[in-house]
Design a protein around this motif. Structure first.
Motif, PDB file in Angstrom:
ATOM      1  N   ASP A  97       0.836  -1.446  -0.167  1.00  0.00           N
ATOM      2  CA  ASP A  97       0.375  -0.037  -0.046  1.00  0.00           C
ATOM      3  C   ASP A  97       0.407   1.341   0.323  1.00  0.00           C
ATOM      4  O   ASP A  97       2.284   1.286   0.071  1.00  0.00           O
ATOM      5  N   PHE A  98       0.274   2.084  -0.259  1.00  0.00           N
ATOM      6  CA  PHE A  98       1.331   3.829  -0.625  1.00  0.00           C
ATOM      7  C   PHE A  98      -0.058   4.604  -0.262  1.00  0.00           C
ATOM      8  O   PHE A  98      -1.113   4.694  -0.012  1.00  0.00           O
ATOM      9  N   PHE A  99       0.668   5.466   0.468  1.00  0.00           N
ATOM     10  CA  PHE A  99      -0.482   6.605   1.636  1.00  0.00           C
ATOM     11  C   PHE A  99       0.575   7.989   1.545  1.00  0.00           C
ATOM     12  O   PHE A  99       1.384   8.390   1.533  1.00  0.00           O
ATOM     13  N   GLY A 100      -1.034   8.210   1.219  1.00  0.00           N
ATOM     14  CA  GLY A 100      -0.514  10.576   1.744  1.00  0.00           C
ATOM     15  C   GLY A 100      -1.541  11.305   1.525  1.00  0.00           C
ATOM     16  O   GLY A 100      -2.431  10.342   0.944  1.00  0.00           O
ATOM     17  N   PRO A 101      -1.176  12.321   0.701  1.00  0.00           N
ATOM     18  CA  PRO A 101      -2.612  12.918   0.392  1.00  0.00           C
ATOM     19  C   PRO A 101      -2.914  12.467  -0.986  1.00  0.00           C
ATOM     20  O   PRO A 101      -2.150  11.799  -2.077  1.00  0.00           O
ATOM     21  N   PRO A 102      -4.431  12.802  -1.662  1.00  0.00           N
ATOM     22  CA  PRO A 102      -5.205  11.697  -2.822  1.00  0.00           C
ATOM     23  C   PRO A 102      -4.401  12.619  -3.576  1.00  0.00           C
ATOM     24  O   PRO A 102      -4.448  14.180  -3.747  1.00  0.00           O
ATOM     25  N   GLY A 103      -4.659  11.971  -5.035  1.00  0.00           N
ATOM     26  CA  GLY A 103      -4.699  13.214  -6.392  1.00  0.00           C
ATOM     27  C   GLY A 103      -2.853  14.059  -6.493  1.00  0.00           C
ATOM     28  O   GLY A 103      -2.750  13.722  -6.240  1.00  0.00           O
ATOM     29  N   LYS A 104      -3.468  15.169  -6.906  1.00  0.00           N
ATOM     30  CA  LYS A 104      -2.313  15.790  -7.156  1.00  0.00           C
ATOM     31  C   LYS A 104      -2.552  17.084  -6.143  1.00  0.00           C
ATOM     32  O   LYS A 104      -2.323  17.973  -6.275  1.00  0.00           O
ATOM     33  N   SER A 105      -2.929  16.910  -5.340  1.00  0.00           N
ATOM     34  CA  SER A 105      -3.692  18.050  -3.365  1.00  0.00           C
ATOM     35  C   SER A 105      -1.316  17.749  -2.823  1.00  0.00           C
ATOM     36  O   SER A 105      -1.634  16.177  -3.229  1.00  0.00           O
ATOM     37  N   TRP A 106      -1.448  18.292  -2.750  1.00  0.00           N
ATOM     38  CA  TRP A 106      -0.031  18.817  -1.859  1.00  0.00           C
ATOM     39  C   TRP A 106      -0.681  18.365   0.313  1.00  0.00           C
ATOM     40  O   TRP A 106       0.918  18.333   0.864  1.00  0.00           O
ATOM     41  N   ALA A 107      -2.093  18.435   0.114  1.00  0.00           N
ATOM     42  CA  ALA A 107      -2.018  18.245   1.678  1.00  0.00           C
ATOM     43  C   ALA A 107      -3.348  17.582   1.657  1.00  0.00           C
ATOM     44  O   ALA A 107      -4.165  17.626   0.684  1.00  0.00           O
ATOM     45  N   GLY A 108      -4.070  17.818   3.065  1.00  0.00           N
ATOM     46  CA  GLY A 108      -5.057  16.309   2.909  1.00  0.00           C
ATOM     47  C   GLY A 108      -4.980  15.190   3.889  1.00  0.00           C
ATOM     48  O   GLY A 108      -3.568  15.041   4.138  1.00  0.00           O
ATOM     49  N   GLU A 109      -5.543  14.268   4.713  1.00  0.00           N
ATOM     50  CA  GLU A 109      -6.154  13.595   4.701  1.00  0.00           C
ATOM     51  C   GLU A 109      -5.279  12.114   4.062  1.00  0.00           C
ATOM     52  O   GLU A 109      -5.436  12.582   2.645  1.00  0.00           O
ATOM     53  N   ALA A 110      -4.670  11.396   4.809  1.00  0.00           N
ATOM     54  CA  ALA A 110      -3.500  10.131   3.970  1.00  0.00           C
ATOM     55  C   ALA A 110      -5.056   9.635   3.958  1.00  0.00           C
ATOM     56  O   ALA A 110      -5.390   8.882   4.157  1.00  0.00           O
ATOM     57  N   GLU A 111      -4.920   8.808   2.229  1.00  0.00           N
ATOM     58  CA  GLU A 111      -5.673   7.979   1.333  1.00  0.00           C
ATOM     59  C   GLU A 111      -4.452   6.551   0.845  1.00  0.00           C
ATOM     60  O   GLU A 111      -3.167   6.963   0.955  1.00  0.00           O
ATOM     61  N   ARG A 112      -5.520   5.638   0.755  1.00  0.00           N
ATOM     62  CA  ARG A 112      -4.011   4.444   0.222  1.00  0.00           C
ATOM     63  C   ARG A 112      -4.640   5.050  -1.303  1.00  0.00           C
ATOM     64  O   ARG A 112      -5.709   5.290  -1.838  1.00  0.00           O
ATOM     65  N   ILE A 113      -3.489   5.173  -2.076  1.00  0.00           N
ATOM     66  CA  ILE A 113      -3.747   5.600  -3.474  1.00  0.00           C
ATOM     67  C   ILE A 113      -2.850   5.157  -4.194  1.00  0.00           C
ATOM     68  O   ILE A 113      -1.646   3.485  -4.306  1.00  0.00           O
ATOM     69  N   ASP A 114      -3.529   4.793  -5.261  1.00  0.00           N
ATOM     70  CA  ASP A 114      -3.551   3.873  -6.207  1.00  0.00           C
ATOM     71  C   ASP A 114      -2.346   4.297  -7.624  1.00  0.00           C
ATOM     72  O   ASP A 114      -2.605   4.896  -8.516  1.00  0.00           O
ATOM     73  N   VAL A 115      -1.090   3.554  -6.790  1.00  0.00           N
ATOM     74  CA  VAL A 115       0.205   3.419  -7.804  1.00  0.00           C
ATOM     75  C   VAL A 115      -0.210   3.147  -9.393  1.00  0.00           C
ATOM     76  O   VAL A 115       0.210   3.835 -10.271  1.00  0.00           O
ATOM     77  N   GLY A 116      -1.297   1.820  -9.806  1.00  0.00           N
ATOM     78  CA  GLY A 116      -1.576   2.024 -10.250  1.00  0.00           C
ATOM     79  C   GLY A 116      -0.310   1.138 -11.474  1.00  0.00           C
ATOM     80  O   GLY A 116       0.592   0.361 -10.859  1.00  0.00           O
ATOM     81  N   ALA A 117      -0.434   1.484 -12.982  1.00  0.00           N
ATOM     82  CA  ALA A 117       0.930   1.233 -13.516  1.00  0.00           C
ATOM     83  C   ALA A 117       1.827   2.157 -13.393  1.00  0.00           C
ATOM     84  O   ALA A 117       3.057   2.718 -14.839  1.00  0.00           O
TER      85      ALA A 117
END
Length: 143
Positions: A97-117
């Protein structure tokens, strides 16, 4: 310098972040091949108000006006640690799993990020090269 274009120090900075993620996926693969229950996860802080930006300005890698402008979007260093804490405390967290602010956001609640391919993250040759160089740097393999 143009951070998006990856010039100079910023290019090296981005490459180290990619190397951290590639190393994590190499570790995940090695752990799984040994039947380990240890989870390898990666997290990023988004844009956190740390000394990194001041150091970059002081070393001439960024002009103070641009840095100050950009840092208006920053979150606190404590909030920047949210991705790490999410990986530690989330009972649903899985190895890889990869966690951090969502999408192209610089800040915010950490979410599971789908890094896909995402190019390069799962490249076996890159994982093996990075692993071999890491082993060499520390003087021995952990497996």
């Amino acid at each position: 310098p143009d951070m998006a274009a990856g010039e100079g120090n910023w290019r090296r900075y981005h490459m180290t972040k990619l190397a951290n993620a590639v190393f994590t996926y190499a570790l995940k693969s090695k752990l799984e091949s040994r039947g380990s229950k240890v989870k390898a996860m990666v997290a990023h802080p988004g844009l956190a108000a740390t000394e990194l930006q001041a150091t970059t300005v002081n070393s001439g890698g960024w002009d103070a006006g641009s840095a100050n402008n950009f840092m208006q979007q920053a979150q606190s260093p404590e909030d920047g640690a949210a991705g790490i804490f999410r990986g530690i405390a989330d009972p649903e967290a899985r190895s890889g799993d990869f966690f951090g602010p969502p999408g192209k956001s610089w800040a915010g609640e950490a979410e599971r990020i789908d890094v896909g391919a995402e190019p390069g993250l799962y490249d076996e040759a890159q994982m093996e090269l990075l692993w071999a160089q890491s082993v060499k740097a520390v003087g021995g393999d952990i497996f």
